[in-house]
Scaffold this active site. Structure first.
Site, PDB file in Angstrom:
ATOM      1  N   LYS A 132       0.847  -1.205   0.000  1.00 24.55           N
ATOM      2  CA  LYS A 132       0.000   0.000   0.000  1.00 24.55           C
ATOM      3  C   LYS A 132       0.879   1.252   0.000  1.00 24.55           C
ATOM      4  O   LYS A 132       0.588   2.237  -0.692  1.00 24.55           O
ATOM      5  CB  LYS A 132      -0.919   0.012   1.229  1.00 24.55           C
ATOM      6  CG  LYS A 132      -1.802   1.263   1.354  1.00 24.55           C
ATOM      7  CD  LYS A 132      -2.890   1.322   0.288  1.00 24.55           C
ATOM      8  CE  LYS A 132      -3.651   2.659   0.281  1.00 24.55           C
ATOM      9  NZ  LYS A 132      -4.582   2.809   1.389  1.00 24.55           N
ATOM     10  N   LYS A 185      -0.317  11.767   5.248  1.00 28.39           N
ATOM     11  CA  LYS A 185      -0.067  10.769   6.291  1.00 28.39           C
ATOM     12  C   LYS A 185       0.591   9.531   5.679  1.00 28.39           C
ATOM     13  O   LYS A 185       1.577   9.005   6.203  1.00 28.39           O
ATOM     14  CB  LYS A 185      -1.397  10.361   6.950  1.00 28.39           C
ATOM     15  CG  LYS A 185      -1.248   9.407   8.118  1.00 28.39           C
ATOM     16  CD  LYS A 185      -2.476   8.508   8.292  1.00 28.39           C
ATOM     17  CE  LYS A 185      -2.484   7.368   7.260  1.00 28.39           C
ATOM     18  NZ  LYS A 185      -3.515   6.344   7.465  1.00 28.39           N
TER      19      LYS A 185
END
Lengths: 295, 295, 295, 295
Positions: D171, D239
């Site tokens: 990811k 983030k």
């Protein structure tokens, strides 16, 4: 006579503790491995077998440790400084760590009646030996005044730059600028050497103008000679740039040049050059231009 | 008495020509627009209506022009220096241009019996007024010696750095380092201001250590005050970084930090800030961190 | 029957000329070295010993040349296309060159009654062989229509993207994106291989989402295998990124990622890897992470 | 009938839980705020007032939480999953968090007899609503098989990419590539719009070649229209790039392009654009070129 507990007697901490002995302090040293403690004893200090033993009777505790987690452990941990020192003791942390850690350690210490200064240094091993370090201090003004005699024994330029954590912030800015200046001088050297230029004469004229810098004055001769014995190791600078990056991220500060130079330092460390002086940024710079002497 | 033809009497060239008059040279000035020529006459020089008229009787020709194409036109063009000067004349080109152009101009001039030095300067308008420029000279040693009296009248640090083009190469390296140092100080300022730090004290301690630089000494006060009156304009630094990039490309030199700072300078120019001092890199740095005072 | 003069029978031009023969055009080829011309004759084309001979009777001239200076010489030079072609001829320049050069060539050609399209291609050697190139065309709509039969014989996706120079601009944007995507995939591969990940499975899931790209589809298998036979050579991509950078500089466009990837491509070329496929960006990426197989 | 506890019913978790209801699972939802729980009940699920209540009888626990610290708290904390779930339960963590956190959570859970998969998703809110997410799974093969029925109900492309943490690693690589591709397309758009080019035609031809990408296909129309409604918010991508950077640092991986694009994303967030879609990288790109519409 002021008793100083000195925790962490490494490359920097060792000579700093000796300079405190020379300045007349009663110094009790502790170190994870024993030989540096024995050396301190030979130089007139006293030995402790644990942090608790070292700090129990101390008026001042100085710590010089590798990283944020070490400071947390030594200060906050079981058998650590807060658990063992007497109330009112002054803790001077000379380690280079994250500003956030310095702030939280100071806040916790306050609840134990322990005053804390973050006081990271620059000037390298030679500066530590000569007692000529620059020291950037964060903490309360009155604690800074109380710490002056101790700091004067190890440093030359000693400046309070703000409240808890401020010393670390300024040290981080210092490491950002130093890494960047080293890389710029490295790129300029590769650029000049690729042309038909008298690099000695060029350095002289560059150093005299707006391009002049302490890096150019103190580091370029070694760079031209490909002499990369530390000095200050790339692996440590890599750690420090990690502090710069995480602090910048937490405070919403964008560092385009800082981010790139940090990758270049990381590359040298990843390749196994972390033990060389940080001026070895030149080694990567010239390899990127196909001019490296792969070794 | 030595006759000096001075071509290009702008912000830098004007005061340089006046300093030559003061030093006792017979100075004949030419400039595309007339007022600077009249000013030189008031200061004791002589006026010329064309390049040809200026250089015809000159022993030395000094050029101070904006860009590579201007130098090519003024020196090589119809009615230019080579077409009009007497044999054996010494041409000192103080413009900041591409090293390759300096080399090819010198090679062509040699066929006309004209000796050429590339002699770009640093030190800005104030340095030109004070006769205190740094001058990086490329060319033959004997031509450098012949040029000394003229260069001494306008500069302080005067160094021969190699053969034709070498002066430009060193000037390019200078501009690379200066732009980078300005950006690093800008990033450090944004970083420090985002934290709770006494920036005056911080600057003092940074300037005293390995992070110290002429940029920190001479430029940081103006940067803290957001005083961006030039000084040296970003638009000119942008042009100079174009020279750095093309020279690096031609010689296979890779400049990771140089490439990034060049984009940041380009951004300020693209946004309309090209007329500000190059220390205005701070303006972009703080806007990128959401701390800018958009104006 | 339309007569097409084809100038530049290299890796791309050779198969393109052959596809024109196959499509029924009367093709006269010229090339600086002779063997490619002989090969064209074997394939049914005709030979010319000079540009003048090739273009004299041509209705359409196609050029496929290495760089901006070559196009200027072949089109504008002595004995070049403008000097020799009949009025009204249509010049289709398939070279990848600077948009500014395409514009100025078109403007000059107009004065000679020669219509010009810039029509750089993508798709590589295989695309040229298969007649399946993508062609980005700049020029007048009516000239684009006139050129369709010729372009249809060598390409598949053929799009007019604007006036003179627009084809080159879009090709430059193409090369910017392709270099960047290759580098991103290279960085991702190094990142994945440094962890304990099934890279085949990872590539499958990455390719299926927003991270998917033609680079991931067509290039990642070769990259995992470290198979860097071109394909498209890094040296050519380096040249093309020079066009991107100079065009961006001239038009005040800032390309932070473009500038960095351009330095990485330059590094590979400087080190002697310019003959490898552009996917060899992976080679540098892994060496920077100390994971390279230095060879 | 399999009972699934679903913890975290936000923008992504809400529709995922509903799709599990639709697929016939017995779903008990918990969320820090109550309204999303009520909505799940309306859709056929059941409500829990605490994590403990939700997981007590569950066969499978799915978590979809904002950040690493949330996962640590919900899984390891007092009253958390490990403290309350029955032995042998299967925990599927769909949050995007640090690979190191996923590994340590899995190691701790094993000691409690709880099996864990890290299963971060991509595809955005629309993918969650449509049950068409891509899911990158790290963990043991047999646990992956056991989780298939649950994952099939919420995703379309479901791939096991390695042991614990591998899902997060992939990811992270995904987010690196996506951010980079968005920035490259943004730079290309600014580049094209600064020239006289038909951008629609240009996009068509770019999308068809080696420059083609999912970003170009799905995002460029919105970018040309300056339509930056999320989609995927820049603040979240910021983030995620923090995860990329810290993971790269820990594993000695150097990401030159990743580092720069991360600073650009950070700049947009610092300026207050964190709520816009990540394609708003275009906003900064055009402002850097002086072409922005400052708002």
């Amino acid at each position: 006579m002021t008793t100083v507990a000195f925790l962490g007697l490494g490359i920097m901490g060792g000579p700093m503790a000796r300079n405190l002995v020379r300045a007349g302090f009663d110094v009790i040293g502790f170190n994870r491995s024993r030989p540096p403690v024995d050396r301190l004893v030979e130089q007139g200090g006293r030995a402790a077998d644990s942090i608790a033993e070292a700090v129990r009777a101390a008026d001042v505790v100085v710590t010089m440790l590798p990283d944020s987690s070490d400071v947390e452990e030594v200060v906050l941990g079981e058998g650590g400084v807060l658990a063992s020192a007497k109330e009112g003791v002054l803790l001077i942390d000379c380690s280079t760590i994250r500003p956030e850690t310095s702030k939280s350690v100071a806040a916790t210490a306050e609840r134990f009646g322990v005053r804390v200064l973050d006081a990271p240094v620059s000037g390298g091993e030679q500066g530590a030996i000569d007692g000529a370090l620059s020291i950037m201090v964060g903490g309360a003004p009155e604690d800074f005044e109380a710490a002056r005699p101790v700091l004067d024994a190890v440093g030359k330029t000693i400046v309070r730059v703000g409240p808890a954590g401020a010393g670390q912030t300024v040290k981080a800015a210092n490491q950002l600028i130093v890494a960047g200046n080293l890389e710029l001088v490295a790129e300029a050297i590769v650029f000049l050497e690729a042309q038909d230029v008298d690099t000695d004469a060029a350095t002289k004229v560059l150093a005299g103008g707006l391009a002049g810098s302490a890096v150019l004055d103190r580091k370029s001769a070694g760079m031209f000679a490909r002499e990369f014995t530390p000095g200050f190791r790339l692996a440590l600078h890599h750690k420090d740039l990690g502090i710069v990056e995480s602090t910048a991220r937490e405070s919403g500060v964008v560092l385009p040049l800082g981010a790139v130079v940090s990758q270049l330092v990381a590359a040298l460390v990843a390749r196994g050059d972390g033990g060389l002086d940080h001026s070895a940024l030149l080694k990567l710079a010239e390899e990127l231009s196909g001019r490296g002497r792969k070794s």
